[in-house]
Write a protein that holds these residues in place. Structure first.
Motif, mmCIF file in Angstrom:
data_model
loop_
_atom_site.group_PDB
_atom_site.id
_atom_site.type_symbol
_atom_site.label_atom_id
_atom_site.label_comp_id
_atom_site.label_asym_id
_atom_site.label_seq_id
_atom_site.Cartn_x
_atom_site.Cartn_y
_atom_site.Cartn_z
ATOM 1 N N ASP A 7 11.703 -50.548 -10.516
ATOM 2 C CA ASP A 7 10.983 -49.277 -10.494
ATOM 3 C C ASP A 7 9.758 -49.333 -11.396
ATOM 4 N N VAL A 8 8.808 -48.435 -11.148
ATOM 5 C CA VAL A 8 7.563 -48.480 -11.937
ATOM 6 C C VAL A 8 7.767 -48.359 -13.436
ATOM 7 N N THR A 9 8.662 -47.464 -13.849
ATOM 8 C CA THR A 9 8.825 -47.291 -15.299
ATOM 9 C C THR A 9 9.442 -48.550 -15.912
ATOM 10 N N ILE A 10 10.362 -49.186 -15.176
ATOM 11 C CA ILE A 10 10.986 -50.424 -15.658
ATOM 12 C C ILE A 10 9.962 -51.557 -15.580
ATOM 13 N N GLN A 11 9.152 -51.541 -14.528
ATOM 14 C CA GLN A 11 8.096 -52.541 -14.367
ATOM 15 C C GLN A 11 7.164 -52.531 -15.573
ATOM 16 N N ALA A 12 6.803 -51.318 -16.018
ATOM 17 C CA ALA A 12 5.923 -51.201 -17.178
ATOM 18 C C ALA A 12 6.587 -51.812 -18.408
ATOM 19 N N GLN A 13 7.893 -51.576 -18.551
ATOM 20 C CA GLN A 13 8.616 -52.163 -19.692
ATOM 21 C C GLN A 13 8.579 -53.691 -19.640
ATOM 22 N N ARG A 24 -0.133 -46.071 -22.446
ATOM 23 C CA ARG A 24 1.016 -45.972 -21.566
ATOM 24 C C ARG A 24 2.190 -45.342 -22.287
ATOM 25 N N ALA A 78 2.783 -45.144 -15.768
ATOM 26 C CA ALA A 78 3.343 -46.479 -15.553
ATOM 27 C C ALA A 78 2.733 -47.182 -14.349
ATOM 28 N N LEU A 114 5.863 -41.409 -15.452
ATOM 29 C CA LEU A 114 5.823 -42.058 -14.148
ATOM 30 C C LEU A 114 4.384 -42.372 -13.747
ATOM 31 N N GLU A 134 12.352 -42.660 -8.910
ATOM 32 C CA GLU A 134 12.796 -44.044 -8.993
ATOM 33 C C GLU A 134 13.994 -44.253 -8.081
ATOM 34 N N SER A 135 14.400 -45.516 -7.928
ATOM 35 C CA SER A 135 15.526 -45.772 -7.037
ATOM 36 C C SER A 135 16.765 -45.071 -7.585
ATOM 37 N N LEU A 140 5.821 -45.576 -22.498
ATOM 38 C CA LEU A 140 6.927 -46.440 -22.080
ATOM 39 C C LEU A 140 8.235 -45.688 -22.261
ATOM 40 N N LEU A 141 8.970 -45.538 -21.180
ATOM 41 C CA LEU A 141 10.265 -44.876 -21.271
ATOM 42 C C LEU A 141 11.279 -45.862 -21.806
#
Lengths: 338, 343
Positions: free
Chosen positions: A195-201, B283, B271, B268, B58-59, B285-286
């Motif tokens: 997912d995008v947020t995980i991708q950023a991480q 950014r 990101a 979101l 997200e998924s 970051l979550l």
């Protein structure tokens, strides 16, 4: 200048034999990776970007073989190795794989072995290349997992892949890749399944690792956004060829090849709004086994000329470090690299 | 004000009221139901005629389940699905008699993510198109064939392709055929579940442009589900952001891009990598991953990952309410309680 490059790929050719057909997966690919920088390899599926990476490591499937070209690896100023000289399962190459050049694969789910704990899998790579006792290795791995932001790494050391989420598994993949402190890290679509947020991480993590350890990175992706964010140099591939190579600025601000131009215009950018229309590339990517007499992009190219169907374009140098394979810039062609 | 509201109501095609879809989780030897995955949890929204409503998240946030619930491919656990029928009145699709309910099915169609899995490899395109048309009794055999040819033409494919089999087509062509198949039944609403994520970038643009053209031509309403925010933003008039089965923010697409209110939407959006040099902004970051939807966190579901988490967030669930001055921009967050319209 030459010594500045840690990896030089020169005229690499990889072929697949499928039945009677020969697929030219990688065609005369050349690029250089500067020490401590990130090179982005972009292109659509089937353009040969992954096969190029696998050819560097010689991790190719049995049906494939490297037909020509060189992969020059320069670990120190005094030493340069040509990786294509080694057999694919030779001792020399095995000592380089995982230690000097490491790889992160796209699909962490299928790259991790489900029956071994993740600690065991990281340890396997570490103990293969470094003489460490199990205890020392474990300590090092736990430190690494902590650095990668995995909570309570001591407990997670014994966990199995199914107990991790997608983002966490990709972190484990990075741990396996980075544990021996490699000189080159090849990341093949490291965030595509995330997912995008995980991708950023994950991208932030790769960047952080690079800064701390001075690793050179080859990042393979199809996402132009990721390239713009973390790469220093970019190679654009189409149908097994590098059609354009240059620095990030040269590619994004001053693209020359019609394919690169179209690729940049065909992705929606955040904030684009509903009024603008995307420019699409007509037609579809041809079958990989098709052999072209001329330029591979010619059937879809809006600027196609007669010459494009007859002869392969030569490498033309637009500026220093900015190379294009297109007849439109014929006057700037280099004769020696036909 | 009331006039405005009735005006808006006139344009509403489908209303979702407190829609819920729970999947039972069973465990143990007797397969006892031990919990529920709250895939879609109490969603209320309107879909207006002719608009594109984007759904992002997200998924695992329940966006696909929401799409399938609209078609009743999943039978919603509770709630109402009000569709404007031919008589101009709203009817609840979930409580209509079987015969009536069947008639409405033609009006909502779906385009799936994977164009490779959406076709039966043993059936040629003509058979695949003909079956739903026959079931819904649309015309005689020759009329149907004519209609199929027409549908293929509208998506820029040759009509004689209808006698070919799915394996003869590339991914982009298949996705066109999927669109044509949905169009052949003259639907009003098409639910598009990640229609371009399996395609290459150069093909993606072709399909997106095609969908926009068809929307104008046939006055279609789209529910566009995708995880790629830049694609959703490009396609949609309004966007609903989902997190763990809930809509956390819904707004006009331009408005949402300019000013995101919910901390999750902010993260979101920040990101998304932007294909421009130097476009990188700070950014957000979550931390951590999306929690499991079986045991969602108490209170606001986003609170364990939120930068602005307050005491109240862990205890109470924030309601989705419109903002003062911009009723269409709704957000479910305690940070904005004061600027929100109280119920």
């Amino acid at each position: 200048m030459e010594k500045d490059y840690i990896l030089q790929v020169k005229n690499l050719e990889t072929r697949f034999k499928i039945g009677k057909k020969t697929v030219h997966a990688v065609n005369d690919v050349s690029f250089n990776l500067r020490r401590g920088t990130t090179l982005g390899v972009v292109g659509e599926s089937g353009c040969g970007k992954s096969v190029t990476a696998l050819s560097i490591m010689q991790l190719l499937p049995k049906a494939a073989h490297i037909e020509g070209g060189q992969v020059l690896y320069t670990p120190s100023p005094e030493q340069t190795l040509n990786l294509t000289d080694f057999k694919r399962n030779s001792k020399e190459l095995r000592s380089i794989r995982g230690k000097d050049i490491a790889m992160i694969f796209q699909d962490s789910l299928s790259s991790l072995d489900p029956v071994y704990s993740i600690g065991w899998q990281i340890m396997e790579n570490l103990r293969m290349h470094e003489k460490l006792s199990k205890k020392e290795a474990k300590e090092k791995i736990i430190r690494m997992l902590g650095e990668l932001g995995i909570p309570s790494p001591e407990d997670r050391f014994k966990s199995y892949p199914f107990e991790f989420s997608g983002g966490m598994k990709q972190r484990v993949m990075i741990a396996i890749g980075m544990i021996c402190n490699p000189n080159i890290l090849i990341a093949d679509e490291p965030t595509t399944a995330l997912d995008v947020t995980i991708q950023a991480q994950i991208l932030a993590l790769i960047k952080q690792m690079q800064q701390e350890h001075g690793t050179s990175v080859i990042l393979i992706t199809h996402n132009m956004g990721i390239v713009a964010e973390i790469c220093d140099e970019v190679a654009v591939m189409y149908m097994g060829r590098v059609v354009e190579f240059g620095s990030l600025l040269q590619i994004f601000e001053n693209p020359h090849h019609p394919y690169t131009k179209a690729l940049l215009k065909s992705v929606p950018v955040l904030g684009m709004g509903k009024d603008t229309e995307l420019e699409s590339i007509e037609g579809t990517t041809p079958d990989a086994s098709t052999v072209f007499k001329g330029c591979e992009f010619e059937p879809r190219c809006p600027f196609a000329m007669k010459k494009c169907t007859e002869e392969h374009p030569m490498v033309c140098e637009i500026e220093e470090g900015h190379e294009v394979r297109c007849w439109l810039y014929e006057e700037k062609c280099k004769d020696d690299r036909r | 004000m009331t006039d405005d509201k009735t005006m808006l109501d006139r344009h509403v095609l489908l209303q979702l009221k407190h829609l819920k879809k729970y999947f039972p989780v069973s465990s143990g030897w007797l397969r006892k139901v031990t919990g529920h995955v709250k895939a879609v949890d109490d969603i209320t929204l309107d879909i207006r005629k002719g608009e594109t409503l984007g759904v992002v998240g997200e998924s695992g946030c329940g966006k696909s389940t929401l799409g399938k619930s609209l078609l009743r491919l999943h039978k919603p656990t509770s709630g109402e699905l009000l569709l404007r029928c031919d008589d101009g009145e709203f009817h609840d699709l979930l409580s209509l008699p079987k015969k009536e309910s069947f008639k409405t099915r033609r009006r909502i169609q779906m385009i799936f993510q994977d164009p490779y899995a959406s076709f039966d490899p043993m059936k040629n395109i003509h058979n695949a198109f003909d079956e739903p048309m026959r079931i819904h009794g649309l015309g005689s055999k020759s009329e149907r064939t004519e209609k199929i040819a027409q549908a293929l033409k509208t998506v820029n494919l040759q009509p004689d392709y209808m006698y070919r089999y799915p394996h003869e087509f590339s991914g982009g062509q298949r996705q066109r055929i999927c669109i044509a198949k949905a169009l052949a039944l003259d639907p009003e609403l098409i639910v598009c579940d990640e229609p371009v994520s399996a395609l290459d970038v150069s093909i993606q643009a072709q399909i997106l442009n095609l969908m926009r053209r068809l929307q104008n031509e046939f006055n279609l309403t789209f529910v566009f589900i995708a995880h790629d925010l830049s694609v959703v933003q490009y396609m949609s008039d309004r966007i609903a952001v989902m997190y763990l089965g809930k809509v956390v923010e819904i707004a006009d697409s331009v408005c949402l891009y300019d000013r995101q209110l919910h901390p999750y939407t902010q993260a979101l959006l920040s990101a998304v990598p932007i294909p421009k040099v130097g476009a990188r902004k700070d950014r957000i970051l979550l931390k951590g991953d999306v929690p499991s939807p079986v045991n969602p966190p108490s209170g606001c579901r986003f609170h364990p990952r939120c930068r602005f988490c307050m005491d109240i967030c862990t205890k109470e669930e924030p309601p989705l309410r419109g903002m003062k001055g911009n009723e269409g921009h709704k957000v479910a967050c305690f940070l904005h309680t004061e600027q929100q319209i109280s119920e």
